[in-house]
Design an enzyme around this catalytic site. Sequence first.
Site, mmCIF file in Angstrom:
data_model
loop_
_atom_site.group_PDB
_atom_site.id
_atom_site.type_symbol
_atom_site.label_atom_id
_atom_site.label_comp_id
_atom_site.label_asym_id
_atom_site.label_seq_id
_atom_site.Cartn_x
_atom_site.Cartn_y
_atom_site.Cartn_z
ATOM 1 N N LEU A 36 0.795 -1.227 0.000
ATOM 2 C CA LEU A 36 0.000 0.000 0.000
ATOM 3 C C LEU A 36 0.829 1.279 0.000
ATOM 4 O O LEU A 36 0.303 2.371 0.175
ATOM 5 C CB LEU A 36 -1.001 0.018 1.163
ATOM 6 C CG LEU A 36 -1.919 -1.208 1.260
ATOM 7 C CD1 LEU A 36 -2.834 -1.076 2.462
ATOM 8 C CD2 LEU A 36 -2.701 -1.413 -0.009
ATOM 9 N N CYS A 37 2.141 1.174 -0.197
ATOM 10 C CA CYS A 37 2.997 2.349 -0.312
ATOM 11 C C CYS A 37 3.032 2.736 -1.794
ATOM 12 O O CYS A 37 3.326 1.904 -2.650
ATOM 13 C CB CYS A 37 4.395 1.993 0.198
ATOM 14 S SG CYS A 37 5.419 3.404 0.557
ATOM 15 N N HIS A 38 2.709 3.985 -2.095
ATOM 16 C CA HIS A 38 2.608 4.423 -3.494
ATOM 17 C C HIS A 38 3.978 4.569 -4.136
ATOM 18 O O HIS A 38 4.918 5.046 -3.495
ATOM 19 C CB HIS A 38 1.896 5.776 -3.574
ATOM 20 C CG HIS A 38 0.516 5.752 -3.032
ATOM 21 N ND1 HIS A 38 -0.466 4.950 -3.540
ATOM 22 C CD2 HIS A 38 -0.052 6.441 -2.009
ATOM 23 C CE1 HIS A 38 -1.588 5.144 -2.863
ATOM 24 N NE2 HIS A 38 -1.357 6.034 -1.913
ATOM 25 N N MET A 65 8.718 6.912 4.254
ATOM 26 C CA MET A 65 8.906 5.464 4.098
ATOM 27 C C MET A 65 10.141 5.173 3.257
ATOM 28 O O MET A 65 10.881 4.224 3.527
ATOM 29 C CB MET A 65 7.669 4.815 3.483
ATOM 30 C CG MET A 65 6.453 4.831 4.395
ATOM 31 S SD MET A 65 6.764 4.099 6.015
ATOM 32 C CE MET A 65 7.172 2.432 5.571
ATOM 33 N N GLU A 66 10.385 5.987 2.250
ATOM 34 C CA GLU A 66 11.567 5.795 1.409
ATOM 35 C C GLU A 66 12.850 6.054 2.192
ATOM 36 O O GLU A 66 13.826 5.309 2.067
ATOM 37 C CB GLU A 66 11.476 6.718 0.180
ATOM 38 C CG GLU A 66 10.449 6.278 -0.844
ATOM 39 C CD GLU A 66 8.989 6.522 -0.453
ATOM 40 O OE1 GLU A 66 8.096 6.026 -1.161
ATOM 41 O OE2 GLU A 66 8.713 7.210 0.557
ATOM 42 N N ASP A 123 25.133 -7.978 6.237
ATOM 43 C CA ASP A 123 25.371 -9.081 5.313
ATOM 44 C C ASP A 123 26.837 -9.174 4.905
ATOM 45 O O ASP A 123 27.404 -10.263 4.844
ATOM 46 C CB ASP A 123 24.502 -8.922 4.061
ATOM 47 C CG ASP A 123 24.741 -10.043 3.069
ATOM 48 O OD1 ASP A 123 24.552 -11.221 3.448
ATOM 49 O OD2 ASP A 123 25.127 -9.756 1.920
#
Length: 135
Positions: free
Chosen positions: A48-50, A90-91, A105
């Site tokens: 749901l993140c555009h 969010m980005e 990692d």
Amino acid sequence: AIATGHIEMLPATRALIESGNAKKGDVLGIARVAAIMAAKKTSELIPLCHPLALTHVGIELTVITRESAGFDGVRCTATVETVGPTGVEMEALTAVQVALLTIYDMCKAVDRGMTMNGITLREKHGGKSGSFVHR
């Protein structure tokens, strides 16, 4: 939007990153590229993140020592911008987390005890909710 976070590690792991002699290559350079890619692909990772047309993604990775910060590790700051009508928090948060995961990692063979901490939205402007500045 600006987000930050850090990964804590053994002093020897930090020294390995600083020296540029990690077995998998340039840890900070690869983490920077991974963070930029993650910011661009956030809508593919978070339901749901555009999808957004980003105009700037800046990633700052700073090696920190126990003497300066109380722990050995790397701090990541992501600055993400768009000219669209939405926020890009969010980005920025995704970029920070993926940068730190990439460091984990690349160094896990020598230090499985690394911990990622302090993933925080520092500030954001725009979008429906307006501006936010973390205290």
